[in-house]
Enzyme design. Structure first.
Site, PDB file in Angstrom:
ATOM      1  N   ARG A 187      -0.156  -9.425  13.426  1.00  0.00           N
ATOM      2  CA  ARG A 187      -0.563  -8.154  12.805  1.00  0.00           C
ATOM      3  C   ARG A 187      -1.727  -8.382  11.844  1.00  0.00           C
ATOM      4  NH1 ARG A 187       4.915  -6.132  10.336  1.00  0.00           N
ATOM      5  NH2 ARG A 187       3.755  -4.371   9.528  1.00  0.00           N
TER       6      ARG A 187
ATOM      7  N   ARG B 206      13.011  -6.294  10.894  1.00  0.00           N
ATOM      8  CA  ARG B 206      12.206  -5.641  11.932  1.00  0.00           C
ATOM      9  C   ARG B 206      11.536  -6.704  12.795  1.00  0.00           C
ATOM     10  NH1 ARG B 206       8.261  -1.361   9.020  1.00  0.00           N
ATOM     11  NH2 ARG B 206       6.873  -2.364  10.485  1.00  0.00           N
TER      12      ARG B 206
ATOM     13  N   ARG C 299      11.609  -9.195   4.248  1.00  0.00           N
ATOM     14  CA  ARG C 299      12.031  -7.797   4.196  1.00  0.00           C
ATOM     15  C   ARG C 299      13.216  -7.556   5.136  1.00  0.00           C
ATOM     16  NH1 ARG C 299       7.469  -3.254   4.875  1.00  0.00           N
ATOM     17  NH2 ARG C 299       7.434  -3.914   7.043  1.00  0.00           N
TER      18      ARG C 299
ATOM     19  N   LYS D 212       0.836  -1.212   0.000  1.00  0.00           N
ATOM     20  CA  LYS D 212       0.000   0.000   0.000  1.00  0.00           C
ATOM     21  C   LYS D 212       0.870   1.261   0.000  1.00  0.00           C
ATOM     22  CE  LYS D 212      -2.374   0.449   3.827  1.00  0.00           C
ATOM     23  NZ  LYS D 212      -2.224   1.694   4.574  1.00  0.00           N
TER      24      LYS D 212
ATOM     25  N   ARG E  38      -9.538   3.775  10.013  1.00  0.00           N
ATOM     26  CA  ARG E  38      -8.995   2.459  10.318  1.00  0.00           C
ATOM     27  C   ARG E  38     -10.006   1.591  11.060  1.00  0.00           C
ATOM     28  NH1 ARG E  38      -3.113   3.237  10.235  1.00  0.00           N
ATOM     29  NH2 ARG E  38      -1.974   1.429  10.945  1.00  0.00           N
TER      30      ARG E  38
END
Ligand code: AMP
Length: 261
Positions: free
Chosen positions: A203, A192, A159, A41, A120
């Site tokens: 998440r 991360r 990532r 996104k 959200r």
């Protein structure tokens, strides 16, 4: 300079104004972006704003900018918001809505807007719909980027980021020239904490629970445009433009009231 780079009114709120006028885009879009973490996104937001001249309104950016302020410069509401954010939780609806109310002029920006990270929750979407109705601002579309969960996990868990210059790589999709080392500054790359597969699943669960009902909210109102988020950023961008065309999105520019006027 593009609207994307200016955004003073959005980032600072209150009486702050975008003094430098961005060039007027030929079509003005007013859009909301939806999508789970890892669907790309953020990349699409960058491409859309850069190429369509739309102003990028991210609530996360307001909070990140507030982090850099001295303690005395933050309002109590912002201070409270930052403590939620630090713990990885959503900031309470009322705090977010107060910030957006303070920035209503940005919704009238002559460059249009691309809301990213807001609304959200359904409560935020309902309050946002009221603001838009009061201000008589039409929303063109809600872009919903969609990707199967296994692919999200693969994208995020591969990532790697540079702790020094913040460059982002991917072990297979965009590998650095030397494994584990940043191409730009030679620093050791890191994963991360919240990109580890276990954390990604958590998440995704949070997303499914609090944010996915938003898709239903906008589907019921005929605004939802779902875009398959597989492929390269350019492919997804082209798909987005096609979808926007068929959604009838974008208005010819018109002399609306703006925060920059
Ligand atoms: P983002 O960059 O959109 O992922 O936002 C970063 C963080 O800011 C989130 O994890 C939340 O803590 C907070 N945040 C941003 N936008 C909102 C929102 N609309 N509602 C609640 N919390 C938000």
């Amino acid at each position: 300079m593009s609207a994307q780079q200016i955004r003073v009114a959005w980032i600072q709120g209150g009486a702050a104004k975008c003094e430098i006028l961005p060039p007027l885009p030929s079509r003005v879009f007013r859009l909301v972006l939806l999508g789970a973490p890892g669907v790309g996104k953020g990349t699409q937001a960058e491409l859309l704003c850069e190429r369509l001249g739309t102003c990028h309104l991210s609530t996360g950016d307001i909070f990140r900018a507030a982090k850099g302020l001295a303690e005395g410069e933050r309002s109590p509401a912002l201070e409270a918001a930052l403590s939620y954010m630090k713990r990885g939780n959503l900031v309470p609806d009322q705090t977010v809505l107060d910030l957006v109310h303070e920035r209503t002029s940005c919704l009238r920006c002559r460059s249009g807007f691309l809301l990213d990270g807001f609304p959200r929750t359904v409560a935020q979407a309902e309050a946002f719909a009221k603001i838009m109705a009061q201000e008589q601002i039409p929303l063109d579309a809600v872009l919903n980027y969609d990707l199967p969960i296994e692919k999200v996990v693969a994208r995020l868990s591969g990532r790697r980021t540079c702790p020094k210059c913040k460059a982002v790589f991917h072990v297979t999709g965009r590998p650095p020239r030397v494994e584990g080392i940043c191409d730009h500054c030679g620093t050791k790359l890191q994963q991360r904490e919240d990109d580890r597969p276990e954390a990604v699943r958590v998440r995704m669960e949070v997303y499914e629970k609090s944010t996915k009902p938003l898709a239903d909210f906008y589907r019921q109102r005929g605004l939802l445009v779902t875009i398959e988020a597989e492929g390269t950023p350019e492919e997804i961008y082209q798909r987005t433009l096609t979808a926007l065309g068929s959604a009838g999105g974008g208005r010819q520019r018109h002399p609306s009231r703006t925060n920059a006027d």
